[in-house]
Motif scaffolding. Structure first.
Motif, PDB file in Angstrom:
ATOM      1  N   GLN A   1       0.830  -1.200   0.000  1.00  0.00           N
ATOM      2  CA  GLN A   1       0.000   0.000   0.000  1.00  0.00           C
ATOM      3  C   GLN A   1       0.869   1.257   0.000  1.00  0.00           C
ATOM      4  N   LYS A   2       1.928   1.241   0.812  1.00  0.00           N
ATOM      5  CA  LYS A   2       2.837   2.384   0.838  1.00  0.00           C
ATOM      6  C   LYS A   2       3.512   2.572  -0.518  1.00  0.00           C
ATOM      7  N   THR A   3       3.965   1.471  -1.102  1.00  0.00           N
ATOM      8  CA  THR A   3       4.611   1.550  -2.412  1.00  0.00           C
ATOM      9  C   THR A   3       3.678   2.182  -3.436  1.00  0.00           C
ATOM     10  N   ALA A   4       2.448   1.712  -3.475  1.00  0.00           N
ATOM     11  CA  ALA A   4       1.472   2.252  -4.419  1.00  0.00           C
ATOM     12  C   ALA A   4       1.226   3.735  -4.160  1.00  0.00           C
ATOM     13  N   TRP A   5       1.180   4.100  -2.895  1.00  0.00           N
ATOM     14  CA  TRP A   5       0.928   5.502  -2.549  1.00  0.00           C
ATOM     15  C   TRP A   5       2.092   6.395  -2.960  1.00  0.00           C
ATOM     16  N   PHE A   6       3.323   5.927  -2.722  1.00  0.00           N
ATOM     17  CA  PHE A   6       4.495   6.688  -3.143  1.00  0.00           C
ATOM     18  C   PHE A   6       4.457   6.945  -4.649  1.00  0.00           C
ATOM     19  N   ILE A   7       4.185   5.892  -5.403  1.00  0.00           N
ATOM     20  CA  ILE A   7       4.191   5.991  -6.861  1.00  0.00           C
ATOM     21  C   ILE A   7       3.070   6.885  -7.351  1.00  0.00           C
ATOM     22  N   ASP A   8       1.876   6.705  -6.807  1.00  0.00           N
ATOM     23  CA  ASP A   8       0.749   7.538  -7.206  1.00  0.00           C
ATOM     24  C   ASP A   8       1.024   9.012  -6.903  1.00  0.00           C
ATOM     25  N   THR A   9       1.579   9.278  -5.726  1.00  0.00           N
ATOM     26  CA  THR A   9       1.840  10.657  -5.320  1.00  0.00           C
ATOM     27  C   THR A   9       2.838  11.326  -6.253  1.00  0.00           C
ATOM     28  N   TRP A  10       3.899  10.618  -6.604  1.00  0.00           N
ATOM     29  CA  TRP A  10       4.930  11.246  -7.432  1.00  0.00           C
ATOM     30  C   TRP A  10       4.520  11.355  -8.898  1.00  0.00           C
ATOM     31  N   PHE A  11       3.849  10.336  -9.430  1.00  0.00           N
ATOM     32  CA  PHE A  11       3.661  10.251 -10.872  1.00  0.00           C
ATOM     33  C   PHE A  11       2.246  10.533 -11.369  1.00  0.00           C
ATOM     34  N   THR A  12       1.219  10.111 -10.659  1.00  0.00           N
ATOM     35  CA  THR A  12      -0.103  10.064 -11.294  1.00  0.00           C
ATOM     36  C   THR A  12      -1.201  10.848 -10.595  1.00  0.00           C
ATOM     37  N   ASN A  13      -1.027  11.188  -9.336  1.00  0.00           N
ATOM     38  CA  ASN A  13      -2.072  11.915  -8.617  1.00  0.00           C
ATOM     39  C   ASN A  13      -2.287  13.288  -9.249  1.00  0.00           C
ATOM     40  N   ASN A  14      -3.532  13.673  -9.456  1.00  0.00           N
ATOM     41  CA  ASN A  14      -3.831  14.922 -10.153  1.00  0.00           C
ATOM     42  C   ASN A  14      -3.276  16.154  -9.450  1.00  0.00           C
ATOM     43  N   ASP A  15      -3.104  16.071  -8.145  1.00  0.00           N
ATOM     44  CA  ASP A  15      -2.627  17.231  -7.388  1.00  0.00           C
ATOM     45  C   ASP A  15      -1.113  17.286  -7.262  1.00  0.00           C
ATOM     46  N   THR A  16      -0.451  16.140  -7.332  1.00  0.00           N
ATOM     47  CA  THR A  16       0.972  16.096  -6.966  1.00  0.00           C
ATOM     48  C   THR A  16       1.892  15.538  -8.050  1.00  0.00           C
ATOM     49  N   TYR A  17       1.379  15.200  -9.230  1.00  0.00           N
ATOM     50  CA  TYR A  17       2.169  14.526 -10.253  1.00  0.00           C
ATOM     51  C   TYR A  17       3.337  15.386 -10.756  1.00  0.00           C
ATOM     52  N   MET A  18       4.343  14.703 -11.257  1.00  0.00           N
ATOM     53  CA  MET A  18       5.457  15.342 -11.957  1.00  0.00           C
ATOM     54  C   MET A  18       5.175  15.328 -13.450  1.00  0.00           C
ATOM     55  N   ASN A  19       5.417  16.452 -14.118  1.00  0.00           N
ATOM     56  CA  ASN A  19       5.316  16.458 -15.573  1.00  0.00           C
ATOM     57  C   ASN A  19       6.361  15.509 -16.151  1.00  0.00           C
ATOM     58  N   PRO A  20       6.014  14.719 -17.176  1.00  0.00           N
ATOM     59  CA  PRO A  20       6.895  13.647 -17.664  1.00  0.00           C
ATOM     60  C   PRO A  20       8.049  14.143 -18.537  1.00  0.00           C
ATOM     61  N   ASN A  21       8.889  14.982 -17.967  1.00  0.00           N
ATOM     62  CA  ASN A  21      10.093  15.431 -18.670  1.00  0.00           C
ATOM     63  C   ASN A  21      11.095  15.958 -17.647  1.00  0.00           C
ATOM     64  N   LEU A  22      12.312  16.179 -18.102  1.00  0.00           N
ATOM     65  CA  LEU A  22      13.366  16.741 -17.262  1.00  0.00           C
ATOM     66  C   LEU A  22      13.941  17.996 -17.926  1.00  0.00           C
ATOM     67  N   ASP A  23      13.042  18.831 -18.413  1.00  0.00           N
ATOM     68  CA  ASP A  23      13.453  20.045 -19.113  1.00  0.00           C
ATOM     69  C   ASP A  23      14.194  21.025 -18.214  1.00  0.00           C
ATOM     70  N   TRP A  24      14.016  20.872 -16.895  1.00  0.00           N
ATOM     71  CA  TRP A  24      14.634  21.819 -15.962  1.00  0.00           C
ATOM     72  C   TRP A  24      15.507  21.101 -14.938  1.00  0.00           C
TER      73      TRP A  24
END
Length: 546
Positions: free
Chosen positions: A234-257
């Motif tokens: 559950q923690k693993t899924a939450w970490f991944i969702d928070t960083w990558f897919t959650n609408n409020d907290t996601y990272m844009n899929p690039n490293l332009d900066w």
């Protein structure tokens, strides 16, 4: 001149002299051996390594919480060393600063440090009732938007980091008054000091946050398999969702900066070297593959689809953007980690053909000249921290071989132009002293080579035993099997450290050695270090250490 947008009022005194620092990272294997992990049947001699993994899963969360507390409690009078530690950087000896680090690395593993300052931070920053109800890891928000400054886009979802080895040289400014940090970043020239972290570089710490997240994902996934406790998944899924897919907290899929070059002579845009910041994607990918194989209820089809969608966009950026292609062309560890990162993501999204193409490009391309006939890695040996960089690039090559192995390719014996492999690279590295560098960085590489190529003469196990007589209790020993334990006995002390020998009679621990009959399932039970880490995570009982 573009400026970095401030999200808070921060006053940080720039260091007048060089401050030797080390960014938090763990140079463990970057890829969970998926089949080995999911199949089970682990050797009893890895009992304490298993306990170390479970403890590390807890400790990663606690460390991230302390890191968050430091960030939330900065003051305008804060010394630079305190700022560095607050933002996830560990001061080395000679630094006049409070001991704030809550975590450190040993032999590729992790150990919590129960110090006065970290316990004070946990005590003075109680976890809110909302956090308790909504987060499986209360107090932790490992997300890209959790930073003090944003990129010139002013978009908190854009990943941002500053070039780590570039230092301000303000001799060109001619100022008569003290410059503000913003003036330094814009008006001073920046010069490269290879291998030396700029003292203010982690004021923007998306790098540290991503490392903390990927390590937490790595260890929690392993802990899930070892304990059968769904809360780790559950923690693993939450970490991944928070960083990558959650609408409020996601990272844009690039490293332009990523690894932006600051200063009057800087581009103020991302550099290809910044792609390295996400080399831990291989940890995330292998963790997801394990959760898929184990059919964890926490890894839902909706989250799997969302992560696939994010990774599809990101791998397209890796394959087409000018920045990423610059990293692909790098012939040293930067290029190696580009290929490991790209191939792993292609595996995740089901593009096996693309992964094979990427791996073939690596082995017929930059790999050919990375290792010489004597096993040296000249591009790494030429750096200011050669011991570190030799171990670092070897870890990347090991990871690439494991990704290839996962999709049915045998590349371990693919030779360079000099007719050698990563085995000879590690053999060479073993002959070189660490000097002032961290000697533990090479240990997991040595174990990996021993476990794959074999150790009939026992030279690898003997070398590890000479360097670290607790290596059978370190986390990497669990997945680097088969590997002899050299007949060493280890145990986890009541304070939580891995110790060599037999535990005292009044301790709650038992020792482990080759042939130990303990059931590996005992890793399910909280050991002293696990109990300590749980207390640290929830901010309870920690005041007792004050």
């Amino acid at each position: 001149m573009v400026s970095f947008k401030s999200l808070a009022t921060v006053g940080i005194a720039l260091a007048a002299t060089a401050v030797p620092v080390s960014a938090f990272s763990s140079y463990i294997s970057q890829w969970i051996p998926v089949n080995y992990t999911t199949e089970g049947g682990f050797d009893n001699k890895t009992f304490y390594a298993q306990q170390e993994i479970v403890a590390a899963a807890k400790c990663r969360c606690a460390a991230a919480r302390v890191q968050q507390s430091h960030r939330d409690n900065s003051t305008t009078a804060e010394p630079i060393a305190t700022s560095l530690l607050r933002l996830g950087i560990r001061a080395e000896e000679g630094q006049n600063a409070l001991l704030l680090s809550y975590f450190t690395t040993f032999s590729g593993g992790v150990r919590c440090i129960h110090d006065v300052e970290s316990t004070r931070l946990l005590r003075d920053n109680p976890i809110s009732e909302t956090e308790k109800l909504t987060s499986p890891t209360p107090g932790l928000l490992a997300a890209v938007l959790n930073k003090t400054f944003t990129a010139p886009t002013n978009n908190t979802h854009d990943y941002l980091s500053w070039a780590p080895y570039y230092w301000a040289d303000c001799s060109n400014v001619g100022n008569t008054t003290v410059l503000t940090p913003q003036q330094v970043w814009e008006e001073c020239n920046y010069v490269n000091r290879d291998g030396q972290f700029s003292p203010d570089v982690r004021l923007v710490n998306d790098t540290g946050a991503f490392q903390a997240m990927s390590d937490a994902v790595f260890y929690n996934t392993l802990a899930y398999k070892l304990t059968g406790d769904e809360s780790y998944a559950q923690k693993t899924a939450w970490f991944i969702d928070t960083w990558f897919t959650n609408n409020d907290t996601y990272m844009n899929p690039n490293l332009d900066w990523a690894q932006v070059m600051r200063g009057a002579n800087g581009s103020h845009g991302g550099q290809h070297t910044g792609v390295l910041d996400l080399h831990g994607m291989t940890k995330v990918v292998s963790a997801i593959l394990v959760l898929r194989a184990l059919a964890s209820p926490s890894w839902t089809s909706a989250l799997d689809k969302a992560m696939n969608d994010w990774c599809t966009q990101y791998v397209n950026w890796l394959l087409t953007s000018t920045i990423a292609l610059g990293e692909k062309a790098a012939t040293n560890n930067h290029g190696s980690f580009y290929f490991s990162q790209t191939a792993s993501i292609q595996v995740l999204i089901g593009d096996t053909a693309g992964a094979k193409t990427t791996l073939d490009e690596y082995f017929t391309g930059i790999y050919m000249n990375q290792i010489t006939a004597d096993g040296d890695q000249p591009l790494e040996s030429a750096r200011t921290r050669p011991y570190h960089y030799r171990a670092y690039n070897a870890a990347a090559i090991i990871t690439i071989n494991r990704i290839a192995e996962y999709i049915g390719l045998n590349t371990w014996n693919t030779p360079t132009k000099a007719n050698v492999t990563v085995q000879q690279a590690v053999d060479f590295a073993m002959t070189k002293p660490a000097g002032t560098e961290d000697p533990t960085e090479l240990y997991p590489d040595v174990a990996a080579v021993a476990s794959h190529y074999g150790d009939p003469s026992g030279k690898y196990a003997a070398w590890l035993a000479q360097q670290d007589n607790t290596y059978p209790g370190q986390a990497y020993y669990f997945w680097e099997q088969p590997l002899s334990d050299s007949g060493l006995k280890v145990y986890i002390s009541d304070s939580g450290s891995v110790e060599s020998g037999t535990p005292p009679a009044n301790s709650g621990s038992t020792s482990s050695s080759n042939g130990n009959k303990n059931n590996a399932g005992m890793a399910l039970n909280p050991s002293p270090v696990v109990s300590f880490a749980v207390a640290a995570l929830f901010g309870a009982v920690v005041a007792a250490a004050l």
